[in-house]
Scaffold this motif. Structure first.
Motif, short mmCIF file in Angstrom:
data_model
loop_
_atom_site.label_atom_id
_atom_site.label_comp_id
_atom_site.label_asym_id
_atom_site.label_seq_id
_atom_site.Cartn_x
_atom_site.Cartn_y
_atom_site.Cartn_z
N VAL A 17 -19.63 62.73 -18.84
CA VAL A 17 -20.57 63.69 -17.32
C VAL A 17 -20.94 61.71 -16.49
O VAL A 17 -20.65 60.57 -17.00
CB VAL A 17 -21.81 63.52 -17.70
N ALA A 18 -21.18 62.26 -15.56
CA ALA A 18 -21.03 61.00 -14.42
C ALA A 18 -22.21 60.14 -15.14
O ALA A 18 -22.50 58.62 -15.08
CB ALA A 18 -21.36 61.51 -13.40
N LYS A 19 -23.67 60.14 -16.06
CA LYS A 19 -24.72 60.65 -15.77
C LYS A 19 -23.82 58.84 -17.39
O LYS A 19 -24.73 57.65 -17.07
CB LYS A 19 -25.75 60.91 -16.52
N SER A 20 -23.30 59.51 -18.02
CA SER A 20 -22.46 58.66 -19.37
C SER A 20 -22.03 57.44 -18.68
O SER A 20 -21.93 56.51 -19.29
CB SER A 20 -21.88 59.08 -19.98
N TYR A 21 -21.55 57.39 -17.94
CA TYR A 21 -20.39 55.83 -16.61
C TYR A 21 -21.53 55.25 -16.10
O TYR A 21 -21.49 53.97 -16.39
CB TYR A 21 -19.43 56.81 -15.28
N VAL A 22 -22.56 56.25 -15.80
CA VAL A 22 -24.12 54.95 -15.11
C VAL A 22 -24.54 54.02 -16.27
O VAL A 22 -24.56 52.56 -16.33
CB VAL A 22 -24.46 55.91 -13.97
N PHE A 23 -24.58 55.09 -17.81
CA PHE A 23 -25.32 54.37 -18.11
C PHE A 23 -23.83 53.16 -18.52
O PHE A 23 -24.51 52.17 -19.52
CB PHE A 23 -25.89 54.85 -19.50
N ALA B 282 -26.77 55.39 -25.83
CA ALA B 282 -26.96 56.55 -24.95
C ALA B 282 -25.67 56.89 -23.98
O ALA B 282 -25.66 58.30 -24.14
CB ALA B 282 -28.16 56.24 -23.79
N ALA B 283 -24.79 56.25 -23.69
CA ALA B 283 -23.43 56.69 -22.66
C ALA B 283 -22.92 56.87 -24.16
O ALA B 283 -22.74 57.94 -23.68
CB ALA B 283 -22.85 54.92 -22.62
N VAL B 284 -22.96 56.84 -25.53
CA VAL B 284 -22.00 57.02 -26.00
C VAL B 284 -22.48 58.58 -26.87
O VAL B 284 -21.86 59.22 -26.80
CB VAL B 284 -22.35 56.22 -27.64
N ARG B 285 -24.28 58.49 -26.70
CA ARG B 285 -24.83 59.82 -27.29
C ARG B 285 -24.23 61.68 -25.78
O ARG B 285 -23.88 62.18 -26.39
CB ARG B 285 -25.75 59.94 -27.19
N LEU B 286 -24.50 60.77 -25.22
CA LEU B 286 -24.03 61.38 -24.07
C LEU B 286 -21.79 61.86 -24.12
O LEU B 286 -21.63 63.39 -23.75
CB LEU B 286 -24.04 61.24 -23.03
N GLY B 287 -21.62 61.17 -23.71
CA GLY B 287 -20.21 61.10 -23.96
C GLY B 287 -19.44 62.09 -25.53
O GLY B 287 -19.30 62.85 -25.22
#
Length: 64
Positions: free
Chosen positions: A2-8, A55-60
């Motif tokens: 998701v785009a949010k993961s890229y932002v994190f 957080a980025a890894v968890r979202l990914g």
């Protein structure tokens, strides 16, 4: 992902770059911003970078 993961992940990269810069500044002997300010940036950037990376890894992983 998701785009949010890229932002994190981007935020984590910036925080880790700031961390490495602060370490080099402090190890050089005379930090340009002074010891206190550089140490404060380091104290904020390191945990922020770790938190954003996790957080980025968890979202990914959560996104199928």
């Amino acid at each position: 992902m998701v785009a949010k993961s890229y932002v994190f992940l981007g935020g984590a990269c910036i925080a880790f770059i700031a961390t490495v810069g602060c370490i080099f500044e402090l190890s050089s002997g005379e930090a340009q911003l002074g010891f206190g300010v550089t140490s404060a940036i380091l104290a904020l950037a390191l945990p922020l970078g770790i938190g954003l990376f996790v957080a980025a890894v968890r979202l990914g992983r959560a996104d199928p």
